[in-house]
Design an enzyme around this catalytic site. Structure first.
Site, mmCIF file in Angstrom:
data_model
loop_
_atom_site.group_PDB
_atom_site.id
_atom_site.type_symbol
_atom_site.label_atom_id
_atom_site.label_comp_id
_atom_site.label_asym_id
_atom_site.label_seq_id
_atom_site.Cartn_x
_atom_site.Cartn_y
_atom_site.Cartn_z
ATOM 1 N N VAL A 198 2.871 2.679 -3.135
ATOM 2 C CA VAL A 198 2.136 3.191 -4.289
ATOM 3 C C VAL A 198 1.256 4.351 -3.830
ATOM 4 O O VAL A 198 0.300 4.141 -3.084
ATOM 5 C CB VAL A 198 1.279 2.064 -4.917
ATOM 6 C CG1 VAL A 198 0.453 2.600 -6.072
ATOM 7 C CG2 VAL A 198 2.172 0.928 -5.376
ATOM 8 N N ASN A 201 1.602 -8.072 -7.514
ATOM 9 C CA ASN A 201 0.478 -8.378 -6.626
ATOM 10 C C ASN A 201 -0.361 -9.569 -7.062
ATOM 11 O O ASN A 201 -0.863 -10.314 -6.222
ATOM 12 C CB ASN A 201 -0.454 -7.150 -6.532
ATOM 13 C CG ASN A 201 0.220 -5.972 -5.842
ATOM 14 O OD1 ASN A 201 1.219 -6.142 -5.151
ATOM 15 N ND2 ASN A 201 -0.315 -4.778 -6.036
ATOM 16 N N HIS A 261 11.039 -10.196 6.092
ATOM 17 C CA HIS A 261 11.099 -11.550 5.526
ATOM 18 C C HIS A 261 11.557 -12.585 6.561
ATOM 19 O O HIS A 261 11.884 -13.697 6.200
ATOM 20 C CB HIS A 261 11.995 -11.572 4.286
ATOM 21 C CG HIS A 261 11.383 -10.899 3.095
ATOM 22 N ND1 HIS A 261 12.045 -10.722 1.897
ATOM 23 C CD2 HIS A 261 10.153 -10.353 2.905
ATOM 24 C CE1 HIS A 261 11.253 -10.094 1.041
ATOM 25 N NE2 HIS A 261 10.100 -9.848 1.628
ATOM 26 N N ASP A 305 12.161 -17.986 6.371
ATOM 27 C CA ASP A 305 13.002 -18.348 7.510
ATOM 28 C C ASP A 305 12.579 -19.736 7.935
ATOM 29 O O ASP A 305 11.561 -19.908 8.606
ATOM 30 C CB ASP A 305 12.771 -17.303 8.623
ATOM 31 C CG ASP A 305 13.397 -17.707 9.938
ATOM 32 O OD1 ASP A 305 14.087 -18.751 9.994
ATOM 33 O OD2 ASP A 305 13.184 -16.983 10.922
ATOM 34 N N SER A 350 -4.918 2.415 -1.247
ATOM 35 C CA SER A 350 -5.172 2.211 -2.691
ATOM 36 C C SER A 350 -5.062 0.741 -3.065
ATOM 37 O O SER A 350 -5.774 0.261 -3.952
ATOM 38 C CB SER A 350 -4.233 3.058 -3.544
ATOM 39 O OG SER A 350 -2.888 2.745 -3.261
ATOM 40 N N GLY A 371 1.787 6.404 -1.535
ATOM 41 C CA GLY A 371 1.761 6.534 -0.077
ATOM 42 C C GLY A 371 0.709 5.617 0.538
ATOM 43 O O GLY A 371 -0.041 4.929 -0.173
ATOM 44 N N ASP A 378 0.842 -1.196 0.000
ATOM 45 C CA ASP A 378 0.000 0.000 0.000
ATOM 46 C C ASP A 378 0.882 1.253 0.000
ATOM 47 O O ASP A 378 0.720 2.155 -0.829
ATOM 48 C CB ASP A 378 -0.923 -0.002 1.234
ATOM 49 C CG ASP A 378 -1.909 1.154 1.210
ATOM 50 O OD1 ASP A 378 -2.257 1.617 0.098
ATOM 51 O OD2 ASP A 378 -2.335 1.609 2.290
ATOM 52 N N ASP A 402 -2.435 4.914 1.523
ATOM 53 C CA ASP A 402 -3.747 5.533 1.332
ATOM 54 C C ASP A 402 -4.827 4.489 1.045
ATOM 55 O O ASP A 402 -5.893 4.827 0.522
ATOM 56 C CB ASP A 402 -3.685 6.541 0.170
ATOM 57 C CG ASP A 402 -3.291 5.866 -1.137
ATOM 58 O OD1 ASP A 402 -2.995 4.652 -1.122
ATOM 59 O OD2 ASP A 402 -3.271 6.552 -2.184
HETATM 60 C C1 HEM Z 1 13.234 -5.088 -0.510
HETATM 61 C C2 HEM Z 1 12.428 -5.377 -1.502
HETATM 62 C C3 HEM Z 1 11.422 -6.484 -1.414
HETATM 63 C C4 HEM Z 1 11.209 -7.451 -2.347
HETATM 64 C C5 HEM Z 1 11.938 -7.604 -3.664
HETATM 65 C C6 HEM Z 1 10.171 -8.306 -1.850
HETATM 66 C C7 HEM Z 1 9.659 -9.386 -2.528
HETATM 67 C C8 HEM Z 1 8.788 -10.312 -1.973
HETATM 68 C C9 HEM Z 1 8.328 -11.499 -2.652
HETATM 69 C C10 HEM Z 1 8.675 -11.906 -4.075
HETATM 70 C C11 HEM Z 1 7.547 -12.177 -1.784
HETATM 71 C C12 HEM Z 1 6.846 -13.521 -2.045
HETATM 72 C C13 HEM Z 1 5.563 -13.282 -2.820
HETATM 73 C C14 HEM Z 1 4.947 -14.555 -3.331
HETATM 74 O O1 HEM Z 1 5.548 -15.591 -3.210
HETATM 75 O O2 HEM Z 1 3.839 -14.494 -3.895
HETATM 76 C C15 HEM Z 1 7.493 -11.434 -0.565
HETATM 77 C C16 HEM Z 1 6.817 -11.813 0.555
HETATM 78 C C17 HEM Z 1 6.746 -11.061 1.697
HETATM 79 N N1 HEM Z 1 7.211 -9.776 1.850
HETATM 80 FE FE1 HEM Z 1 8.523 -8.852 0.656
HETATM 81 N N2 HEM Z 1 9.772 -7.855 -0.624
HETATM 82 C C18 HEM Z 1 10.508 -6.748 -0.318
HETATM 83 C C19 HEM Z 1 10.366 -5.964 0.814
HETATM 84 C C20 HEM Z 1 9.426 -6.169 1.798
HETATM 85 C C21 HEM Z 1 9.096 -5.243 2.838
HETATM 86 C C22 HEM Z 1 9.714 -3.848 2.971
HETATM 87 C C23 HEM Z 1 8.156 -5.826 3.621
HETATM 88 C C24 HEM Z 1 7.448 -5.275 4.822
HETATM 89 C C25 HEM Z 1 7.885 -4.314 5.584
HETATM 90 C C26 HEM Z 1 7.914 -7.148 3.077
HETATM 91 C C27 HEM Z 1 7.096 -8.093 3.634
HETATM 92 C C28 HEM Z 1 6.873 -9.346 3.089
HETATM 93 C C29 HEM Z 1 6.213 -10.423 3.804
HETATM 94 C C30 HEM Z 1 5.748 -10.376 5.254
HETATM 95 C C31 HEM Z 1 6.117 -11.494 2.919
HETATM 96 C C32 HEM Z 1 5.467 -12.861 3.149
HETATM 97 C C33 HEM Z 1 4.002 -12.815 2.704
HETATM 98 C C34 HEM Z 1 3.322 -14.157 2.731
HETATM 99 O O3 HEM Z 1 3.580 -15.005 3.563
HETATM 100 O O4 HEM Z 1 2.452 -14.321 1.850
HETATM 101 N N3 HEM Z 1 8.681 -7.301 1.948
HETATM 102 N N4 HEM Z 1 8.251 -10.293 -0.724
#
Ligand code: HEM
Length: 338
Positions: free
Chosen positions: A78, A102, A200, A253, A84, A80, A75, A82
């Site tokens: 994109v 998404n 993550h 993890d 969206s 900010g 959210d 909001d």
């Molecule tokens: C740094 C750049 C980041 C990239 C490239 C990235 C990319 C991704 C990708 C590809 C997934 C898996 C999506 C899927 O399998 O459908 C994911 C999951 C996740 N991301 Fe990130 N992410 C980033 C930063 C963040 C940030 C800043 C947050 C929150 C503060 C975040 C929170 C999460 C969480 C909690 C999941 C697990 C969601 C689930 O269990 O479905 N990510 N991310």
């Protein structure tokens, strides 16, 4: 545990590095008119309602914490924070849900719907969906063992969404510098990038996103230790090389998938980050500052918790200036008010 450097300087990374060195300034952030006591008189029970609902959601499925945390990130990146991202596609509005980062990936919308219904029951027309999502993300982290922080409130819900901007949310294969550049362009620092990536430490990723990594340099970065070979073969059985199984999932993890701790950074030190973008924070040739931060947060969980809280408030304060002019408090998070 020895560091393995990856010779991966793509042309795009190089160009982005030049842009970075030549001075990127924040563009999306503004000083938001947000306050901690925004709903103190208009909806004093809102924090309690959201906490109770999140507790219930966590009992239903502990992964729900990860879903809500990621929703908040998508959210805020994109226009900010909001709300969206919560808008459904309709004839007159193209939402963000079908943008490539998404679609088939972002989940947890029903959780926000359920919380919103209860909040509307108690305080009709008062609390924005953007604020609900921001508070729910804080509670999600807290309920799986992470830090607490106070959430500034008073966001308005946008009456628009941006499919185009949603397509620019960072993806795992775009390289360290372009990802840092995207954070910087929103006013989030390198430190924020590394701390927020620590999200993550909970949640799952789909095979589609980690296939290139496990059949690529996972073995190189992890040094082929017996335990990481076991882990790698588990990942390969979840995610076959030759297509298929795109939606099979694995935890980021694998030791504590439902606990918010600093083990994400330990994994990076071991070269076992699940996504390319995770491991690059430590192993990229360009990971000068980020590598030191990874080491710091791996050594000092309190430092990670403190910075994560600061960075979450900063990300949550990315506001959409337009939403303060023509924004609203949506009745239903999926649609703008009639
Ligand atoms: C740094 C750049 C980041 C990239 C490239 C990235 C990319 C991704 C990708 C590809 C997934 C898996 C999506 C899927 O399998 O459908 C994911 C999951 C996740 N991301 Fe990130 N992410 C980033 C930063 C963040 C940030 C800043 C947050 C929150 C503060 C975040 C929170 C999460 C969480 C909690 C999941 C697990 C969601 C689930 O269990 O479905 N990510 N991310």
């Amino acid at each position: 545990m020895a560091a393995q450097f990856r010779p991966r300087i793509l042309a795009m990374q190089f160009l982005a590095a030049i842009a970075f060195i030549s001075g990127i300034t924040r563009s999306g952030a503004s000083d938001p008119p947000l306050t901690l006591d925004y709903y103190a008189s208009s909806c004093p029970s809102v924090l309690k309602i959201i906490r109770e609902e999140m507790e219930r959601e966590m009992l239903l499925d502990p992964r729900n914490a990860a879903l809500v945390l990621r929703l908040h990130f998508h959210d805020c990146f994109v226009q900010g924070c909001d709300g969206s991202v919560l808008l459904d596609d309709i004839f007159t509005l193209r939402g963000e849900k079908t943008a490539s980062p998404n679609i088939n990936s972002l989940k947890g919308f029903e959780i926000i719907d359920r919380i919103k219904s209860r909040v509307e029951f108690g305080c009709p027309g008062i609390v924005s969906c953007a604020d609900i999502l921001t508070i729910a993300a804080r509670d999600a982290v807290l309920l799986v063992g992470g830090p607490y922080w106070d959430v500034p409130l008073g966001r308005k819900d946008s009456r628009s969404a941006s499919y185009e901007l949603a397509n620019t949310i960072p993806t795992p294969n775009e390289g360290l510098i372009p990802i840092i550049y995207k954070f910087l362009s929103l006013g989030l620092s390198v430190t924020d990038t590394v701390a927020l990536s620590g999200a993550h430490t909970i949640g799952m990723a789909r095979c589609e996103y980690f296939r290139a990594r496990i059949y690529g340099d996972y073995e190189l970065t992890s040094g082929g230790s017996p335990s990481s070979e076991v882990r790698l073969s588990q990942l390969k059985s979840t995610c076959p090389a030759a297509g298929g199984g795109d939606n099979n999932i694995a935890p980021f993890d694998y030791e504590t998938p439902y606990t918010f701790d600093n083990s994400y950074y330990h994994l990076l030190l071991n070269g076992e980050g699940l996504l390319d973008s995770d491991q690059e924070l430590y192993s990229s040739l360009l990971a000068l500052q980020t590598r030191k931060l990874v080491e710091q947060y791996a050594l000092d969980p309190a430092a990670f918790f403190q910075q994560f809280s600061i960075s979450m408030v900063k990300m949550g304060n990315l506001t959409n200036p337009d939403s303060f002019v023509d924004g609203e408090v949506r009745k239903c998070c999926r649609f703008v008010n009639a």
